[in-house]
Design an enzyme around this catalytic site. Structure first.
Site: not given
Length: 445
Positions: A124, A235-241
């Protein structure tokens, strides 16, 4: 295994690194019994070797902003373990980034990657640089300055980074471009690249897609159909989308998303253009979800709170670590939640996890549920190595198969005498056994 002794030693050597120590302790508690059945592990000091990274790079990143002023940030790369393949793990750009967080993520990544069955070790990296409020030119200059130091430690068979929080396709592209210029090689050293230069189809949504494939498997073990079930997402980014997209496709109804400012409750369901609007919110750079309520009548914005107070059948943390605490877990349990799947890394606090297990609530950790992202990164590495590109359907089929296999491993190692599946235990043991045997096979190094 003397867990208390191991943790005391780590706490003395790494004081204040709470996220890293929390992650290590969770794994040790899960694998204690099976570890004690293998005296050869103790003789080779597998645990002592596994909990410390192979190496850590810390460096200064100096860049010039649009005002012509010199800025400095810290950059990191934690190469945790490469027993089963080259180091593999994302790069995170966020003001909160520190060594403890990156070590925890690298440690988790080692087991997550092992679960995919693909040949990938754990790593990471990141920086305390925040892209928020920065111009495109500033972000490009920072990414290039970051790579000026990191490039020498990367390679398709050495260490393959990807994106993470604050690092999307744009940032990966800038870093890959600088890497290519410095090395004069076009290789699969980054994943999450643009489709035009070696990226894989469905990579942006893969973490969310894979999470729903896993959660659907969890429900099926109890004979429960996901169709018609309500889903609370943070959330509301790529993962949540990606999670909202696949949940809707499978017939469930997503009723929440959230941001640092609060959460949105939409009883009519978040689907179609509403899901697309999530990406507009993220692209705005404002890091807020409140405008959703203005855009779509019938929805409600709740300021300063998290979505776990909403009654839902399925809860999916998709934002960041420790975002669901003990009080949130009690709310979900009281509201008869059927299933909790961590799509964010270490999304639940230890207290929350203990409550879910105590109440026999179906719960699975991020290292299993969100492995779809790195699995698809592994598939991108395979495509790059073979100099070809698979269709979206081919990638999705392989992703579905990988998530099915991860679930099967968790069931194999996590099923308890009363039939309850302890996914934490199952995921940790399955990942650990593969890495431990690989380390044993390669000698004391």
């Amino acid at each position: 295994m003397n867990i208390e002794k191991i943790m005391s030693s780590l706490e003395a050597k790494h004081p204040g690194e709470s996220e890293y120590l929390q992650a290590v302790k969770e794994v040790l508690l899960s694998i204690e019994d099976i570890y004690n059945q293998h005296p050869e592990f103790e003789k080779s000091k597998i645990i002592e070797r596994l909990v410390e990274p192979d190496r850590i790079f810390t460096f200064r990143v100096t860049w010039v902003d649009d005002k012509g002023e010199v800025q400095t940030n810290l950059g990191y790369r934690v190469q945790f373990n490469n027993a089963i393949g080259p180091y593999k793990g994302g790069i995170r750009f966020h003001a909160s980034v520190n060594l403890s967080i990156l070590k925890f993520l690298g440690f988790e990544q080692t087991f997550k990657n092992a679960l995919t069955t693909l040949p990938m070790g754990g790593g990471k990296g990141g920086s305390d640089f925040s892209p928020r409020g920065k111009s495109d030119a500033e972000i490009m200059r920072f990414c290039q300055a970051f790579m000026l130091e990191l490039w020498r430690h990367l390679g398709p068979d050495m260490d393959v980074p990807a994106g993470d929080i604050g690092v999307g396709g744009r940032e990966v592209g800038y870093m890959f471009g600088m890497y290519k210029k410095l090395t004069r090689e076009f290789t699969g050293t980054f994943t999450g690249k643009g489709l035009e230069f070696g990226g894989s189809l469905i990579r942006p949504e893969a973490t969310g897609f894979g999470g729903l494939y896993f959660v659907n498997q969890m429900l099926q073990t109890k004979g429960i159909d996901i169709k018609g079930k309500t889903v609370a997402i943070s959330g509301f980014g790529n993962v949540a989308w990606g999670a909202a997209t696949k949940a809707t496709e499978l017939g469930a109804k997503v009723v929440t998303i959230s941001g640092p400012d609060g959460y949105i409750y939409d009883p009519n369901g978040i689907s179609g253009e509403k899901i697309d609007y999530m990406l507009e919110l993220r692209a705005s750079g404002n890091d807020i979800v409140a405008p959703y309520a203005d855009e779509f009548p019938g929805s409600t914005f709740v300021a300063g709170k998290r979505p776990w107070e909403v009654k839902a059948d399925i809860a999916l943390p998709c934002a960041t670590q420790n975002e669901l605490n003990g009080e949130d877990a009690k709310n979900l349990i009281d509201n008869n939640v059927l299933c909790v799947g961590e799509i964010s890394n270490m999304g639940c606090t230890p207290e929350a996890i203990d409550l879910f297990i105590e109440h026999k609530t179906m719960y699975a950790p991020g290292k299993a549920v969100n492995a779809g992202g790195v699995a698809t990164s592994g598939l991108e590495m395979s495509q790059n190595a073979m100099h070809l590109s698979w269709s979206a359907a081919e990638v999705d089929e392989k992703l579905h198969s990988i998530m099915h296999g991860i679930h099967a491993q968790c069931v194999k190692y996590g099923t308890e005498p009363d039939g309850y599946i302890n996914y934490v235990k199952g995921a940790n043991i399955a990942g650990f056994m593969k890495v431990a045997h690989a380390m044993m096979g390669q000698g004391i190094i």
